[in-house]
Design an enzyme around this catalytic site. Sequence first.
Site, PDB file in Angstrom:
ATOM      1  N   LYS A   9      -8.615   7.165  -3.617  1.00 15.10           N
ATOM      2  CA  LYS A   9      -7.319   7.773  -3.306  1.00 15.10           C
ATOM      3  C   LYS A   9      -7.503   8.788  -2.192  1.00 15.10           C
ATOM      4  O   LYS A   9      -8.387   9.641  -2.255  1.00 15.10           O
ATOM      5  CB  LYS A   9      -6.752   8.461  -4.543  1.00 15.10           C
ATOM      6  N   SER A  25      -0.989  -3.993   9.019  1.00 10.56           N
ATOM      7  CA  SER A  25      -2.028  -3.188   8.392  1.00 10.56           C
ATOM      8  C   SER A  25      -1.778  -1.691   8.545  1.00 10.56           C
ATOM      9  O   SER A  25      -0.758  -1.262   9.065  1.00 10.56           O
ATOM     10  CB  SER A  25      -3.414  -3.532   8.942  1.00 10.56           C
ATOM     11  N   TYR A  58      -3.397  -3.911   4.296  1.00  7.76           N
ATOM     12  CA  TYR A  58      -4.855  -3.843   4.303  1.00  7.76           C
ATOM     13  C   TYR A  58      -5.314  -2.798   5.313  1.00  7.76           C
ATOM     14  O   TYR A  58      -4.615  -2.497   6.284  1.00  7.76           O
ATOM     15  CB  TYR A  58      -5.477  -5.207   4.613  1.00  7.76           C
TER      16      TYR A  58
END
Length: 116
Positions: A9, A25, A58
């Site tokens: 995180k 992305s 991603y």
Amino acid sequence: MFVHVVKSKIHRVKVTGADLNYIGSITIDQDLMDAANIIEGEKVQIVNNNNGERLETYAIPGPRNSGEITLNGAAARKVAKGDVLILIAYAMMDIEEAKNFKPKLLFPDEETNLLK
């Protein structure tokens, strides 16, 4: 049994750019990716604290020590420069392993997105 758990995180980084014409992305400063144990091409969830948007894409590495957080492609429509994001990567693991697993939690400088 396998469960999804938070693996990594990056908490409260600011969007530095949005590029609608890129193929897709999120570009993340390579130093942040390394410290959070996020690899190139890994699926990440993006939570926008400013507007409540949540999306998945991603990760691709950006220049080291740049603080870059740029949303690319369609995701660029979900943010504005300066929005505050939380970036989360998950992993699947055996439930017993998950009980002892400790995620990588980063709290970069909120103004520069750099590691403190």
